[in-house]
Motif scaffolding. Structure first.
Motif, PDB file in Angstrom:
ATOM      1  N   TRP A 185     -24.087   2.003 -14.635  1.00 32.77           N
ATOM      2  CA  TRP A 185     -24.328   3.438 -14.485  1.00 32.77           C
ATOM      3  C   TRP A 185     -23.043   4.164 -14.095  1.00 32.77           C
ATOM      4  CZ3 TRP A 185     -24.285   6.605 -10.053  1.00 32.77           C
ATOM      5  CH2 TRP A 185     -24.854   7.860 -10.221  1.00 32.77           C
ATOM      6  N   GLN A 186     -22.232   3.543 -13.231  1.00 35.08           N
ATOM      7  CA  GLN A 186     -20.984   4.159 -12.779  1.00 35.08           C
ATOM      8  C   GLN A 186     -19.944   4.246 -13.888  1.00 35.08           C
ATOM      9  OE1 GLN A 186     -20.174   1.461  -9.573  1.00 35.08           O
ATOM     10  NE2 GLN A 186     -21.194   2.741  -8.051  1.00 35.08           N
ATOM     11  N   LEU A 187     -19.971   3.311 -14.825  1.00 33.13           N
ATOM     12  CA  LEU A 187     -18.988   3.319 -15.912  1.00 33.13           C
ATOM     13  C   LEU A 187     -19.217   4.453 -16.904  1.00 33.13           C
ATOM     14  CD1 LEU A 187     -18.572  -0.480 -16.662  1.00 33.13           C
ATOM     15  CD2 LEU A 187     -16.766   1.099 -15.978  1.00 33.13           C
ATOM     16  N   ALA A 188     -20.447   4.882 -17.061  1.00 33.46           N
ATOM     17  CA  ALA A 188     -20.777   5.913 -18.061  1.00 33.46           C
ATOM     18  C   ALA A 188     -19.932   7.181 -17.922  1.00 33.46           C
ATOM     19  CB  ALA A 188     -22.265   6.229 -18.017  1.00 33.46           C
ATOM     20  N   PRO A 189     -19.835   7.805 -16.750  1.00 26.90           N
ATOM     21  CA  PRO A 189     -19.023   9.021 -16.649  1.00 26.90           C
ATOM     22  C   PRO A 189     -17.520   8.771 -16.740  1.00 26.90           C
ATOM     23  CG  PRO A 189     -19.958   8.484 -14.507  1.00 26.90           C
ATOM     24  CD  PRO A 189     -20.556   7.536 -15.505  1.00 26.90           C
ATOM     25  N   MET A 190     -17.115   7.512 -16.674  1.00 24.68           N
ATOM     26  CA  MET A 190     -15.696   7.174 -16.803  1.00 24.68           C
ATOM     27  C   MET A 190     -15.304   6.956 -18.261  1.00 24.68           C
ATOM     28  SD  MET A 190     -15.091   4.478 -13.737  1.00 24.68           S
ATOM     29  CE  MET A 190     -16.005   4.623 -12.225  1.00 24.68           C
ATOM     30  N   GLY A 191     -16.240   7.228 -19.156  1.00 30.00           N
ATOM     31  CA  GLY A 191     -15.955   7.034 -20.572  1.00 30.00           C
ATOM     32  C   GLY A 191     -16.009   5.586 -20.979  1.00 30.00           C
ATOM     33  N   GLY A 192     -16.706   4.804 -20.199  1.00 32.22           N
ATOM     34  CA  GLY A 192     -16.810   3.378 -20.485  1.00 32.22           C
ATOM     35  C   GLY A 192     -17.566   3.121 -21.773  1.00 32.22           C
ATOM     36  N   PRO A 193     -17.273   2.006 -22.406  1.00 35.76           N
ATOM     37  CA  PRO A 193     -17.980   1.637 -23.626  1.00 35.76           C
ATOM     38  C   PRO A 193     -19.381   1.142 -23.283  1.00 35.76           C
ATOM     39  CG  PRO A 193     -16.587  -0.152 -22.954  1.00 35.76           C
ATOM     40  CD  PRO A 193     -16.336   0.996 -22.000  1.00 35.76           C
ATOM     41  N   ARG A 194     -20.088   0.722 -24.264  1.00 34.97           N
ATOM     42  CA  ARG A 194     -21.421   0.180 -24.038  1.00 34.97           C
ATOM     43  C   ARG A 194     -21.322  -1.027 -23.110  1.00 34.97           C
ATOM     44  NH1 ARG A 194     -25.558  -3.004 -27.677  1.00 34.97           N
ATOM     45  NH2 ARG A 194     -27.238  -2.929 -26.180  1.00 34.97           N
ATOM     46  N   VAL A 195     -22.169  -1.034 -22.120  1.00 35.99           N
ATOM     47  CA  VAL A 195     -22.213  -2.134 -21.166  1.00 35.99           C
ATOM     48  C   VAL A 195     -23.383  -3.017 -21.535  1.00 35.99           C
ATOM     49  CG1 VAL A 195     -22.570  -2.739 -18.757  1.00 35.99           C
ATOM     50  CG2 VAL A 195     -21.185  -0.751 -19.340  1.00 35.99           C
ATOM     51  N   MET A 196     -23.150  -4.313 -21.578  1.00 40.29           N
ATOM     52  CA  MET A 196     -24.220  -5.265 -21.866  1.00 40.29           C
ATOM     53  C   MET A 196     -24.382  -6.191 -20.672  1.00 40.29           C
ATOM     54  SD  MET A 196     -23.598  -6.108 -25.859  1.00 40.29           S
ATOM     55  CE  MET A 196     -25.264  -6.725 -26.043  1.00 40.29           C
ATOM     56  N   THR A 197     -25.633  -6.541 -20.372  1.00 37.22           N
ATOM     57  CA  THR A 197     -25.904  -7.407 -19.233  1.00 37.22           C
ATOM     58  C   THR A 197     -26.609  -8.685 -19.672  1.00 37.22           C
ATOM     59  OG1 THR A 197     -27.990  -6.264 -18.801  1.00 37.22           O
ATOM     60  CG2 THR A 197     -26.061  -5.494 -17.616  1.00 37.22           C
TER      61      THR A 197
END
Length: 71
Positions: free
Chosen positions: A34-46
């Motif tokens: 969730w924190q990576l989203a506003p940082m322009g992070g790519p798709r996160v997979m878990t």
């Protein structure tokens, strides 16, 4: 953790950046993901552990992108 992953991605554009952390930091798309989203992070997979003794009825579609069963 999110800031360090974002910094690694910025330092190495196009590279695959992998973070290993406890599942509580990423489950249900919360925490680091969730924190990576506003940082322009790519798709996160878990990838999450799933205890073989746990009832599959507890599994929700938004739990993780993939699970690894353990017995």
């Amino acid at each position: 953790m999110a800031e360090r992953l974002a910094a690694a991605r910025s330092a190495h554009p196009g590279a695959l950046v992998v973070g290993l952390m406890g599942f509580g930091h990423v489950q249900y798309g919360h925490g680091v993901a969730w924190q990576l989203a506003p940082m322009g992070g790519p798709r996160v997979m878990t990838l999450a552990p799933w205890d073989a003794d746990r009832d599959c009825a507890d599994f929700r579609p938004d739990f993780a992108d993939a699970v690894r069963g353990f017995s």
